[in-house]
Every structure is written in structure tokens, then in C-alpha cells.
Design a protein around this motif. Sequence first.
Motif, PDB file in Angstrom:
ATOM      1  N   ASN A  69      15.545 125.926  53.794  1.00 12.97           N
ATOM      2  CA  ASN A  69      16.420 124.799  54.118  1.00 12.97           C
ATOM      3  C   ASN A  69      16.211 124.384  55.573  1.00 12.97           C
ATOM      4  OD1 ASN A  69      17.704 124.567  51.616  1.00 12.97           O
ATOM      5  ND2 ASN A  69      19.235 126.106  52.116  1.00 12.97           N
ATOM      6  N   PRO A  70      16.615 123.169  55.950  1.00 16.28           N
ATOM      7  CA  PRO A  70      16.565 122.789  57.361  1.00 16.28           C
ATOM      8  C   PRO A  70      17.737 123.392  58.125  1.00 16.28           C
ATOM      9  CG  PRO A  70      17.459 120.990  56.048  1.00 16.28           C
ATOM     10  CD  PRO A  70      17.042 122.048  55.068  1.00 16.28           C
ATOM     11  N   GLY A  71      17.565 123.629  59.429  1.00 15.98           N
ATOM     12  CA  GLY A  71      18.685 124.070  60.240  1.00 15.98           C
ATOM     13  C   GLY A  71      18.436 125.352  61.010  1.00 15.98           C
ATOM     14  N   VAL A  72      19.415 125.692  61.839  1.00 18.77           N
ATOM     15  CA  VAL A  72      19.312 126.851  62.736  1.00 18.77           C
ATOM     16  C   VAL A  72      19.332 128.161  61.959  1.00 18.77           C
ATOM     17  CG1 VAL A  72      20.480 128.093  64.607  1.00 18.77           C
ATOM     18  CG2 VAL A  72      20.343 125.589  64.665  1.00 18.77           C
ATOM     19  N   LEU A  73      20.282 128.314  61.045  1.00 24.92           N
ATOM     20  CA  LEU A  73      20.360 129.557  60.272  1.00 24.92           C
ATOM     21  C   LEU A  73      19.120 129.781  59.418  1.00 24.92           C
ATOM     22  CD1 LEU A  73      21.805 132.094  59.309  1.00 24.92           C
ATOM     23  CD2 LEU A  73      22.997 130.685  57.612  1.00 24.92           C
ATOM     24  N   PRO A  74      18.633 128.786  58.670  1.00 20.26           N
ATOM     25  CA  PRO A  74      17.406 129.016  57.898  1.00 20.26           C
ATOM     26  C   PRO A  74      16.231 129.478  58.755  1.00 20.26           C
ATOM     27  CG  PRO A  74      18.498 127.044  57.119  1.00 20.26           C
ATOM     28  CD  PRO A  74      19.233 127.472  58.350  1.00 20.26           C
ATOM     29  N   LYS A  75      16.119 128.932  59.962  1.00 18.88           N
ATOM     30  CA  LYS A  75      15.038 129.357  60.852  1.00 18.88           C
ATOM     31  C   LYS A  75      15.194 130.824  61.225  1.00 18.88           C
ATOM     32  CE  LYS A  75      12.777 128.307  65.270  1.00 18.88           C
ATOM     33  NZ  LYS A  75      12.807 127.468  66.486  1.00 18.88           N
ATOM     34  N   ALA A  76      16.424 131.236  61.509  1.00 19.62           N
ATOM     35  CA  ALA A  76      16.674 132.637  61.855  1.00 19.62           C
ATOM     36  C   ALA A  76      16.406 133.546  60.652  1.00 19.62           C
ATOM     37  CB  ALA A  76      18.115 132.813  62.336  1.00 19.62           C
ATOM     38  N   MET A  77      16.746 133.077  59.458  1.00 22.35           N
ATOM     39  CA  MET A  77      16.476 133.851  58.247  1.00 22.35           C
ATOM     40  C   MET A  77      14.979 134.001  58.025  1.00 22.35           C
ATOM     41  SD  MET A  77      19.359 132.376  55.599  1.00 22.35           S
ATOM     42  CE  MET A  77      18.878 133.493  54.268  1.00 22.35           C
TER      43      MET A  77
END
Length: 399
Positions: A133-141
Amino acid sequence: MDQARLNRIKPWMQTYVDERKYPGCTVLLKQGGKEVFYHETGLRDVASGAPFARDTVARIYSMTKPVTSLALMMLVEEGLIHLDAPLSAVLPEFAEMYALVDGATSIDQVERCTVPTLHQAVTHTAGFSYPFNPGVLPKAMEEAKLMFAASEAGLAEVTQNLAKLPLAFQPGARWEYSVGIDVIGRVVEVVSGQTLDAFFKSRIFDPLGMTETGFAVPDGALDRFASLYTPLAAGAMSLDNAGDKSADTLRCVDIAEKSPFRAPKTLSGGGGLVGTIDDYMLFCEALRTGGQGLVSGSTLRFMMSNHLPGDIASMGPSSFAEQPMTGMGFGIGGATVLNPARTRTPSSVGDFSWGGMASTFFWIDPMHDISAVFFTQLTPSSSYPARAALKALVHGALS
């Protein structure tokens, strides 16, 4: 159903194979419990020329989610847990929760929040996400490799690692496709006292006769396990279909001999099952006919009702989903049609459905007593509009 019109499905399937969009595929339809259509075409392994057949074992990925959701509802029916319970009532690692602030640009921009409930986790409103998904949390995941994939650590460890990250938003504020049902898989383990594979086998698969479905390729079935393909040059789970195309539309990314599904480390309740099309039809028929003793018909109607305030689109998602968002609600583990016209796909009010990342798909149409299952092995599932086309073909055969 008009058989001549149903037969239109055959050349449609063949076109996908001839154009090298899918390696091979199968379609199975039942109406009122009677098989009205089955067809197979193409290959389960392009290199060897092995056919994509009725007994082909395939990755069903997110079509695991309705199975896990049914397992949860079995425990709810037994009074062992309730849907409004906070996750921390079962999983203490979620006792202190934080969510990203609106507009956050880094993973440390957080605020305290309530603990998501089981209901929010199973309906994708808890604040969890997916790496794609797009976003800050998906990047961290993505950086932490938190996908609940078969090759990761055990389910308990992956769930504990997820709890160390903040939520993408305050629980209940939005809908975002997520690993929430993977967390529910861990809940099922703790509440039942069984591993997820043992619960599925003893409580769902064995009673329904699903002998070739599980988290690992069944014994003796490795030669029937399909290879997995992608049209992308890299990142087979990437959803950016506009670029990064491979010169080969059927680039192989997983073969039977080396697949993590031979001996999975993580039992993913959100995407870990493999099985045959006939096995999954047994599951669909159990849902269509009222539970077949697993749960009551009343519980199934509750599961397949819309649990959102409106349609998915009204909850402002930016995430990927396996279904249209307008005119489509979401129940316990699957989507439900609220307004067929708004979905822009011929369908019936109350259709319950979901798909998997390898482009598999099922739906149950209570109005016409139809169960439909489509199997292929191409990721990502957003590559081609096959699901909408298949529903239109089936509805074109209805009077």
C-alpha cells in the motif's frame, strides 16, 4: 442458466492463455449445488508443458481470509471471544497502541490511540496495512519484511513484530486492506489452543472433505503444484502496473521444487493456503448453503452482511483492494455487493466474494444460488480485469 451462453467462457479463457496473460486457468460453477460449468485450459508450468487441470494445486493467497474469518466466527459462536474485544485481550503485545498522526511523513510521528478490536481487524478498519500500500506504515513494513509471507518467522513472532509499529490511522477511522486477518489467525491460535493449521484441518477442512488444502503443498501433490508467474520485471507483488514491465509477460517467480509453500514457517491466515479448485468449491458451498454444521445460517448471514457505515469508497481508502470500492461493502472476511450499478460489474445485491494476489477469485450469489471459483497463477491480481469479465459472462447466461 443458458449453456450456450456459459460456453462463451471457454474462448474468453483461451484468449487469456493465447495472449500469454495467464499460463493457464480453470473455472468451476455450481447452481443450486449442481455443477453447471467447468473448463480448463493452458499450463500450470510453462517450462515443462504440464497442463493446468482440475487437480492442480494453486496458491490462493487472500482467499485464505474468508477461511480464517469463518474460524473466528466459530469461536464467537461458542462464546470463547466476542468481536468487540480489544486485540490485547488475547494478544498482550497490542496493549499499548500508537497511530500515525494525520499527514505523518515519518514512522515516529505518532499519538496514543485505542487498541483495535477483533471486529476492526477482521474488517480492515483497525489501522493495519500491507507493504504494497502507499504510505509511511507500508514503507516501514516493507523495510521490516512484515508481510506474513510463508518464508518469514513463525506466526507468533511476526505478530509481535507488527505490534511494535504504529497503526496507519486511528482504529475505525478508515478502511485499508491489511494484515488484520493475519492477526486474527494468531487470535484463533491463542483462543483455541491449536496451531492455525491444526484448527483449520480438524474444524473446517476435514468436516468439509477438503483433503488437498493446507498451508503446505499436500504430500504427494508436488508434481501438481502450479508455478507462479508475473508480467513485471521485478517485485512480483508490486501494484505499479504502469511501469516495470518484463519483456516476458509470464516471468516465472516461484516453482514447486523451491517454493516456500513446501514447508512454510509462517501460517498466514491472510494469505497462506494452497489447494485445488474443487476443495475451494466445497468451502464456497458451505457458505452458500448455511454453514453445513460449522456455523449456523444466522451467523453466515451476519458474516456476509455489510459491516461498514456505507461502501468501502466512503471510508476514504487509498489502499489496494481485490474488489471495486464503490457500491461494495465489506463483511467478515469478504466483500458484499450493495449496489451492482455502482460496482460497474453485473452482479446481484448480496454477492459475497474475495480474490487472491495470484488472480484467483470466488463469489457466492445468494439470489441465483451460484457458487463460482476461478483459478490461475499470475501476480499481481490487478494485472488484468478478468474478475469483472467473468462475472459479466456468468450473468449473461442468466435469464
